[in-house]
Enzyme design. Structure first.
Site, PDB file in Angstrom:
ATOM      1  N   HIS A  81      24.361  31.449  31.735  1.00  0.00           N
ATOM      2  CA  HIS A  81      23.837  32.815  31.666  1.00  0.00           C
ATOM      3  C   HIS A  81      22.372  32.904  32.060  1.00  0.00           C
ATOM      4  O   HIS A  81      21.903  33.975  32.425  1.00  0.00           O
ATOM      5  CB  HIS A  81      24.010  33.380  30.257  1.00  0.00           C
ATOM      6  CG  HIS A  81      25.419  33.347  29.761  1.00  0.00           C
ATOM      7  ND1 HIS A  81      26.425  34.075  30.344  1.00  0.00           N
ATOM      8  CD2 HIS A  81      25.986  32.647  28.749  1.00  0.00           C
ATOM      9  CE1 HIS A  81      27.566  33.849  29.705  1.00  0.00           C
ATOM     10  NE2 HIS A  81      27.327  32.987  28.738  1.00  0.00           N
ATOM     11  N   HIS A 110      13.361  31.131  28.261  1.00  0.00           N
ATOM     12  CA  HIS A 110      14.401  31.379  29.259  1.00  0.00           C
ATOM     13  C   HIS A 110      14.027  32.591  30.102  1.00  0.00           C
ATOM     14  O   HIS A 110      13.065  33.303  29.794  1.00  0.00           O
ATOM     15  CB  HIS A 110      15.771  31.562  28.605  1.00  0.00           C
ATOM     16  CG  HIS A 110      15.852  32.782  27.727  1.00  0.00           C
ATOM     17  ND1 HIS A 110      15.518  32.779  26.387  1.00  0.00           N
ATOM     18  CD2 HIS A 110      16.215  34.057  28.010  1.00  0.00           C
ATOM     19  CE1 HIS A 110      15.679  33.994  25.889  1.00  0.00           C
ATOM     20  NE2 HIS A 110      16.103  34.797  26.855  1.00  0.00           N
ATOM     21  N   HIS A 112      15.122  36.058  32.819  1.00  0.00           N
ATOM     22  CA  HIS A 112      16.054  37.095  33.268  1.00  0.00           C
ATOM     23  C   HIS A 112      15.562  37.640  34.600  1.00  0.00           C
ATOM     24  O   HIS A 112      14.378  37.913  34.771  1.00  0.00           O
ATOM     25  CB  HIS A 112      16.139  38.233  32.244  1.00  0.00           C
ATOM     26  CG  HIS A 112      16.704  37.814  30.932  1.00  0.00           C
ATOM     27  ND1 HIS A 112      18.052  37.837  30.651  1.00  0.00           N
ATOM     28  CD2 HIS A 112      16.094  37.345  29.812  1.00  0.00           C
ATOM     29  CE1 HIS A 112      18.257  37.408  29.415  1.00  0.00           C
ATOM     30  NE2 HIS A 112      17.082  37.102  28.890  1.00  0.00           N
ATOM     31  N   HIS A 129      11.223  35.056  28.475  1.00  0.00           N
ATOM     32  CA  HIS A 129      11.265  35.231  27.033  1.00  0.00           C
ATOM     33  C   HIS A 129      10.891  33.917  26.357  1.00  0.00           C
ATOM     34  O   HIS A 129      11.490  32.870  26.641  1.00  0.00           O
ATOM     35  CB  HIS A 129      12.666  35.652  26.567  1.00  0.00           C
ATOM     36  CG  HIS A 129      13.042  37.035  26.970  1.00  0.00           C
ATOM     37  ND1 HIS A 129      14.332  37.532  26.863  1.00  0.00           N
ATOM     38  CD2 HIS A 129      12.298  38.043  27.484  1.00  0.00           C
ATOM     39  CE1 HIS A 129      14.354  38.778  27.287  1.00  0.00           C
ATOM     40  NE2 HIS A 129      13.132  39.118  27.670  1.00  0.00           N
ATOM     41  N   THR A 213      19.136  39.942  23.322  1.00  0.00           N
ATOM     42  CA  THR A 213      19.686  40.768  24.411  1.00  0.00           C
ATOM     43  C   THR A 213      20.987  40.218  24.960  1.00  0.00           C
ATOM     44  O   THR A 213      21.427  40.624  26.030  1.00  0.00           O
ATOM     45  CB  THR A 213      18.654  40.906  25.549  1.00  0.00           C
ATOM     46  OG1 THR A 213      18.397  39.611  26.112  1.00  0.00           O
ATOM     47  CG2 THR A 213      17.359  41.527  25.044  1.00  0.00           C
ATOM     48  N   THR A 214      21.605  39.287  24.230  1.00  0.00           N
ATOM     49  CA  THR A 214      22.899  38.729  24.622  1.00  0.00           C
ATOM     50  C   THR A 214      23.804  38.723  23.394  1.00  0.00           C
ATOM     51  O   THR A 214      23.317  38.738  22.253  1.00  0.00           O
ATOM     52  CB  THR A 214      22.746  37.293  25.159  1.00  0.00           C
ATOM     53  OG1 THR A 214      22.057  36.491  24.180  1.00  0.00           O
ATOM     54  CG2 THR A 214      21.966  37.273  26.462  1.00  0.00           C
TER      55      THR A 214
END
Length: 307
Positions: A81, A110, A112, A129, A213-214
């Site tokens: 992801h 991580h 995005h 993040h 957010t996941t």
């Protein structure tokens, strides 16, 4: 106590879900169920600032970064992801101050692409993040879901007009080709400090109460989104987009991770705060003081350093 690479990877999977159990919706609708759909404090959000919205001014002491300048060896993992960075050594990194009344320990970083948070409707090229948890807990898993138990710092990256690569980010993107397939982990070639991925100006930021957010979108997260942005080149964005993810379909075939952001969620009744020392000088003295915050963090680090 030192963590093995395997346990670190398991932590990353725990936070972001198993590689094949979910996927980002094809459109910007919320395709997830449970708390992701029904929660009242979900992230990310569109930060409406200035003439387009109302934020509440605050005047806190500066954020305090502990060991953020330490050079660290990092592993990068494609968890299906995102690309997750986890430290190889036991150099503990913390954040406090800036209205954060707890000491938070950095667990992992991580990315995005494009950004999850929007500013006045604008989506940026990339968002980093930095995930911290309340150091009073033994682990991120133990802290998960509890009120104000997680503190996530968000850094927005803009595509540079000159298209020059971000040198610090290059430490990360240069290792992505080794983890193209989901589940792969590799050591990055060069050591770098987490502070090198922060913007120059860390005194202006937005703050609100939100969630991961996941899936499963656990709430109790204190978000700090820096207003200052960092540049990166188009080719660096493409490096992230070359990562593969597992399909959530029955074929379980891999496909390119061209984007991995969640749509902005309703703000509802939440307040969004804005810290700007220059703009808020007229508000009077800051709440608390930086020297006291630094002392508190350092004293806590002495105690926690034995664990």
């Amino acid at each position: 106590m030192a963590l093995s690479v395997a346990s670190v990877i398991l932590t990353a999977v725990f936070v972001f879900g198993s590689a094949s159990s979910w996927k980002y919706p094809d459109n910007e609708g919320n395709g997830w169920s449970g708390l992701c759909r029904n929660g009242t404090e979900q992230s990310p959000i569109d930060i409406l600032y200035g003439d387009k919205g109302v934020t509440t001014p605050v005047s806190y002491e500066p954020l305090v970064f502990v060991n953020y300048d330490s050079l660290v060896n990092y592993n990068v993992t494609n968890n299906g992801h995102t690309a997750v960075l986890t430290a190889q050594n036991t150099c503990a990194v913390y954040i406090s101050g800036g209205g954060l009344r707890k000491l938070y320990k950095l667990e992992q970083m991580h990315f995005h692409w494009g950004s999850e948070h929007l500013v006045n409707g604008q989506r940026f090229a990339l968002e980093l993040h930095l995930v911290h948890y309340d150091a009073n807990y033994a682990s991120l898993q133990e802290a998960l879901g509890k009120n104000n138990s997680l503190a996530v710092i968000a850094v927005l990256f803009r595509q540079d007009k000159s298209d020059l690569p971000n040198i610090e980010l290059k430490h990360v993107t240069s290792g992505l080709r080794a983890v193209t397939e989901p589940g792969r982990t590799a050591q990055l070639a060069a050591r770098f400090s987490p502070g090198s991925l922060l913007p120059t100006d860390t005194e202006r930021w937005w703050r609100y109460a939100g969630s991961l957010t996941t899936p499963g979108c656990d709430q109790g997260v204190v978000w700090t989104v820096f207003r200052d942005t960092l540049p990166l080149a188009r080719d660096q964005i493409k490096e992230f987009q070359q990562l593969l993810m597992h399909s959530a379909g029955p074929s379980s075939s891999a496909e390119f991770m061209l984007k991995n952001f969640r749509a902005p969620q309703p703000v509802k009744q939440r307040a969004v705060y804005y810290q700007d020392p220059v703009e808020h000088t007229k508000c009077g003295a800051a709440v608390g003081s930086a020297p006291l915050a630094v002392l508190a963090v350092l004293l806590a680090c002495v105690v926690l350093g034995r664990s």
